[in-house]
Design a protein around this motif. Structure first.
Motif, PDB file in Angstrom:
ATOM      1  N   LYS A  48      42.628  33.256  33.936  1.00 15.06           N
ATOM      2  CA  LYS A  48      42.912  34.635  33.551  1.00 15.06           C
ATOM      3  C   LYS A  48      41.674  35.596  33.589  1.00 15.06           C
ATOM      4  CE  LYS A  48      43.092  36.284  28.676  1.00 15.06           C
ATOM      5  NZ  LYS A  48      42.716  37.261  28.673  1.00 15.06           N
ATOM      6  N   ALA A  49      41.185  35.544  33.715  1.00 14.74           N
ATOM      7  CA  ALA A  49      39.744  36.638  34.158  1.00 14.74           C
ATOM      8  C   ALA A  49      40.034  37.439  35.295  1.00 14.74           C
ATOM      9  CB  ALA A  49      38.563  35.828  34.421  1.00 14.74           C
ATOM     10  N   MET A  50      40.632  36.090  35.996  1.00  7.23           N
ATOM     11  CA  MET A  50      40.879  37.286  37.763  1.00  7.23           C
ATOM     12  C   MET A  50      41.870  38.052  37.650  1.00  7.23           C
ATOM     13  SD  MET A  50      40.633  33.638  40.062  1.00  7.23           S
ATOM     14  CE  MET A  50      41.311  34.491  41.316  1.00  7.23           C
ATOM     15  N   ALA A  51      43.200  37.948  36.646  1.00  4.01           N
ATOM     16  CA  ALA A  51      44.327  38.033  36.527  1.00  4.01           C
ATOM     17  C   ALA A  51      43.510  40.412  36.023  1.00  4.01           C
ATOM     18  CB  ALA A  51      45.317  37.364  35.865  1.00  4.01           C
ATOM     19  N   ASP A  52      42.356  39.614  35.203  1.00  6.19           N
ATOM     20  CA  ASP A  52      42.154  40.669  34.303  1.00  6.19           C
ATOM     21  C   ASP A  52      41.154  41.934  34.438  1.00  6.19           C
ATOM     22  OD1 ASP A  52      43.674  40.096  31.953  1.00  6.19           O
ATOM     23  OD2 ASP A  52      41.821  38.434  30.898  1.00  6.19           O
ATOM     24  N   ILE A  53      40.447  40.937  35.297  1.00  6.60           N
ATOM     25  CA  ILE A  53      39.960  42.493  36.679  1.00  6.60           C
ATOM     26  C   ILE A  53      40.535  42.190  37.299  1.00  6.60           C
ATOM     27  CG2 ILE A  53      37.603  41.369  38.496  1.00  6.60           C
ATOM     28  CD1 ILE A  53      36.831  39.108  36.658  1.00  6.60           C
ATOM     29  N   ALA A  54      41.507  41.318  38.188  1.00  3.74           N
ATOM     30  CA  ALA A  54      41.951  42.863  38.921  1.00  3.74           C
ATOM     31  C   ALA A  54      43.192  44.094  38.742  1.00  3.74           C
ATOM     32  CB  ALA A  54      43.214  41.455  39.661  1.00  3.74           C
ATOM     33  N   HIS A  55      43.527  43.821  37.436  1.00  2.00           N
ATOM     34  CA  HIS A  55      44.561  45.212  37.132  1.00  2.00           C
ATOM     35  C   HIS A  55      43.761  46.206  36.817  1.00  2.00           C
ATOM     36  CE1 HIS A  55      47.557  46.807  34.397  1.00  2.00           C
ATOM     37  NE2 HIS A  55      46.573  47.212  34.287  1.00  2.00           N
ATOM     38  N   PRO A  56      42.665  46.953  36.365  1.00  2.00           N
ATOM     39  CA  PRO A  56      41.975  47.338  36.456  1.00  2.00           C
ATOM     40  C   PRO A  56      41.698  48.400  38.004  1.00  2.00           C
ATOM     41  CG  PRO A  56      40.382  46.127  35.511  1.00  2.00           C
ATOM     42  CD  PRO A  56      41.960  45.823  35.263  1.00  2.00           C
ATOM     43  N   PHE A  57      41.567  47.392  39.114  1.00  2.00           N
ATOM     44  CA  PHE A  57      40.473  47.417  40.438  1.00  2.00           C
ATOM     45  C   PHE A  57      41.873  47.508  41.156  1.00  2.00           C
ATOM     46  CE2 PHE A  57      38.866  45.934  43.983  1.00  2.00           C
ATOM     47  CZ  PHE A  57      37.643  47.073  44.538  1.00  2.00           C
ATOM     48  N   LYS A  58      44.198  47.229  40.839  1.00  2.00           N
ATOM     49  CA  LYS A  58      44.698  47.275  40.932  1.00  2.00           C
ATOM     50  C   LYS A  58      45.119  49.276  40.813  1.00  2.00           C
ATOM     51  CE  LYS A  58      48.459  46.675  39.082  1.00  2.00           C
ATOM     52  NZ  LYS A  58      49.204  46.229  38.021  1.00  2.00           N
ATOM     53  N   LEU A  78      48.880  38.894  40.145  1.00  2.00           N
ATOM     54  CA  LEU A  78      50.273  38.463  40.014  1.00  2.00           C
ATOM     55  C   LEU A  78      50.429  37.317  39.795  1.00  2.00           C
ATOM     56  CD1 LEU A  78      52.567  41.380  41.217  1.00  2.00           C
ATOM     57  CD2 LEU A  78      52.531  41.245  38.215  1.00  2.00           C
ATOM     58  N   ASN A  79      49.812  37.153  40.407  1.00  2.00           N
ATOM     59  CA  ASN A  79      49.578  35.271  41.024  1.00  2.00           C
ATOM     60  C   ASN A  79      48.448  34.166  39.905  1.00  2.00           C
ATOM     61  OD1 ASN A  79      51.331  34.471  43.698  1.00  2.00           O
ATOM     62  ND2 ASN A  79      50.477  36.023  44.501  1.00  2.00           N
ATOM     63  N   ALA A  80      47.830  35.146  39.447  1.00  3.86           N
ATOM     64  CA  ALA A  80      46.962  34.512  38.456  1.00  3.86           C
ATOM     65  C   ALA A  80      47.563  34.722  37.651  1.00  3.86           C
ATOM     66  CB  ALA A  80      45.628  35.052  38.434  1.00  3.86           C
ATOM     67  N   ARG A  81      48.101  35.423  36.888  1.00  2.00           N
ATOM     68  CA  ARG A  81      49.154  35.449  35.327  1.00  2.00           C
ATOM     69  C   ARG A  81      49.956  34.968  35.734  1.00  2.00           C
ATOM     70  NH1 ARG A  81      46.719  38.869  32.556  1.00  2.00           N
ATOM     71  NH2 ARG A  81      46.167  41.161  33.464  1.00  2.00           N
ATOM     72  N   ARG A  82      50.610  34.230  36.765  1.00  2.00           N
ATOM     73  CA  ARG A  82      51.946  33.044  36.503  1.00  2.00           C
ATOM     74  C   ARG A  82      51.024  31.579  36.556  1.00  2.00           C
ATOM     75  NH1 ARG A  82      54.301  36.348  41.711  1.00  2.00           N
ATOM     76  NH2 ARG A  82      55.551  37.662  40.404  1.00  2.00           N
ATOM     77  N   GLY A  83      49.758  31.483  37.383  1.00  2.00           N
ATOM     78  CA  GLY A  83      49.176  30.751  37.266  1.00  2.00           C
ATOM     79  C   GLY A  83      49.634  29.479  38.705  1.00  2.00           C
ATOM     80  N   GLN A  84      49.368  30.317  39.670  1.00  2.00           N
ATOM     81  CA  GLN A  84      49.914  30.134  40.996  1.00  2.00           C
ATOM     82  C   GLN A  84      48.858  29.588  41.584  1.00  2.00           C
ATOM     83  OE1 GLN A  84      52.830  30.288  41.813  1.00  2.00           O
ATOM     84  NE2 GLN A  84      53.789  30.260  40.618  1.00  2.00           N
ATOM     85  N   GLU A  85      48.328  28.667  42.377  1.00  2.00           N
ATOM     86  CA  GLU A  85      47.659  28.382  43.422  1.00  2.00           C
ATOM     87  C   GLU A  85      47.641  28.613  44.132  1.00  2.00           C
ATOM     88  OE1 GLU A  85      45.659  25.612  42.600  1.00  2.00           O
ATOM     89  OE2 GLU A  85      45.928  25.629  40.707  1.00  2.00           O
ATOM     90  N   LEU A  86      46.530  29.369  44.892  1.00  2.00           N
ATOM     91  CA  LEU A  86      47.417  30.007  46.266  1.00  2.00           C
ATOM     92  C   LEU A  86      45.263  30.737  46.883  1.00  2.00           C
ATOM     93  CD1 LEU A  86      48.743  32.810  46.781  1.00  2.00           C
ATOM     94  CD2 LEU A  86      47.373  34.102  45.696  1.00  2.00           C
ATOM     95  N   ALA A  87      45.536  31.056  47.939  1.00  2.00           N
ATOM     96  CA  ALA A  87      43.927  30.937  48.403  1.00  2.00           C
ATOM     97  C   ALA A  87      42.763  32.772  48.242  1.00  2.00           C
ATOM     98  CB  ALA A  87      43.920  30.598  49.504  1.00  2.00           C
ATOM     99  N   TYR A  88      43.115  32.145  46.453  1.00  2.00           N
ATOM    100  CA  TYR A  88      42.318  33.411  46.084  1.00  2.00           C
ATOM    101  C   TYR A  88      40.885  33.431  46.980  1.00  2.00           C
ATOM    102  CZ  TYR A  88      45.647  32.966  42.469  1.00  2.00           C
ATOM    103  OH  TYR A  88      46.738  32.590  41.358  1.00  2.00           O
ATOM    104  N   GLY A  89      40.465  32.881  47.168  1.00  2.00           N
ATOM    105  CA  GLY A  89      38.794  33.196  47.799  1.00  2.00           C
ATOM    106  C   GLY A  89      39.007  34.004  49.457  1.00  2.00           C
ATOM    107  N   ASP A  90      40.084  33.178  49.688  1.00  2.00           N
ATOM    108  CA  ASP A  90      40.232  34.073  50.748  1.00  2.00           C
ATOM    109  C   ASP A  90      41.363  35.360  50.959  1.00  2.00           C
ATOM    110  OD1 ASP A  90      40.233  31.951  53.029  1.00  2.00           O
ATOM    111  OD2 ASP A  90      42.103  30.953  52.303  1.00  2.00           O
ATOM    112  N   LEU A  91      42.019  35.925  49.167  1.00  2.00           N
ATOM    113  CA  LEU A  91      41.729  37.451  49.493  1.00  2.00           C
ATOM    114  C   LEU A  91      41.147  38.461  48.933  1.00  2.00           C
ATOM    115  CD1 LEU A  91      45.677  36.071  47.090  1.00  2.00           C
ATOM    116  CD2 LEU A  91      45.330  37.612  49.084  1.00  2.00           C
ATOM    117  N   ILE A  92      39.969  37.353  48.287  1.00  2.00           N
ATOM    118  CA  ILE A  92      38.925  38.194  47.882  1.00  2.00           C
ATOM    119  C   ILE A  92      37.899  39.034  48.632  1.00  2.00           C
ATOM    120  CG2 ILE A  92      36.416  37.477  46.225  1.00  2.00           C
ATOM    121  CD1 ILE A  92      38.518  36.500  44.590  1.00  2.00           C
TER     122      ILE A  92
END
Length: 116
Positions: A48-58, A78-92
């Motif tokens: 949830k925090a990741m989605a909330d942080i990514a939104h204004p950045f987007k 989008l993926n964090a809001r859906r609760g999707q497992e993803l390689a978030y570290g790679d994206l970041i």
């Protein structure tokens, strides 16, 4: 593909007029902070925090035409809001290089248009 969509940037400059340079400076200053916050949220596995942080950045990235940065932020949001497992570290970890390109472009743009 350039780091920044110049048409979007020109439209923003038209609407912001004298505040344009300040907005770009704030974007460049805030970008690294978003990355730090995203890394912290990832360490805490707080989607949830990741989605909330990514939104204004987007949103801000889209406004200035930083399409690659906006795309990464949107994928995280989008993926964090859906609760999707993803390689978030790679994206970041894609953000720093993308931001470097955007910042280089914005500084050159400001030198050529705002100051000139």
């Amino acid at each position: 593909m350039t780091a920044v969509n110049e048409k979007s940037l020109e439209q923003l400059q038209f609407f912001l007029e004298d505040q344009f340079g300040m907005v770009l400076e704030k974007y460049m200053a805030d970008g690294r902070g978003y990355i730090v916050q995203l890394r912290e949220a990832l360490q805490q596995n707080d989607l949830k925090a990741m989605a909330d942080i990514a939104h204004p950045f987007k949103s801000t990235s889209k406004q200035i035409g930083a399409d690659a940065v906006a795309s990464i932020a949107e994928e995280i949001e989008l993926n964090a809001r859906r609760g999707q497992e993803l390689a978030y570290g790679d994206l970041i970890e894609r953000f720093p290089a993308a931001l470097d390109e955007v910042e280089d472009f914005l500084r050159a743009y400001m030198e050529n248009t705002v100051a000139g």
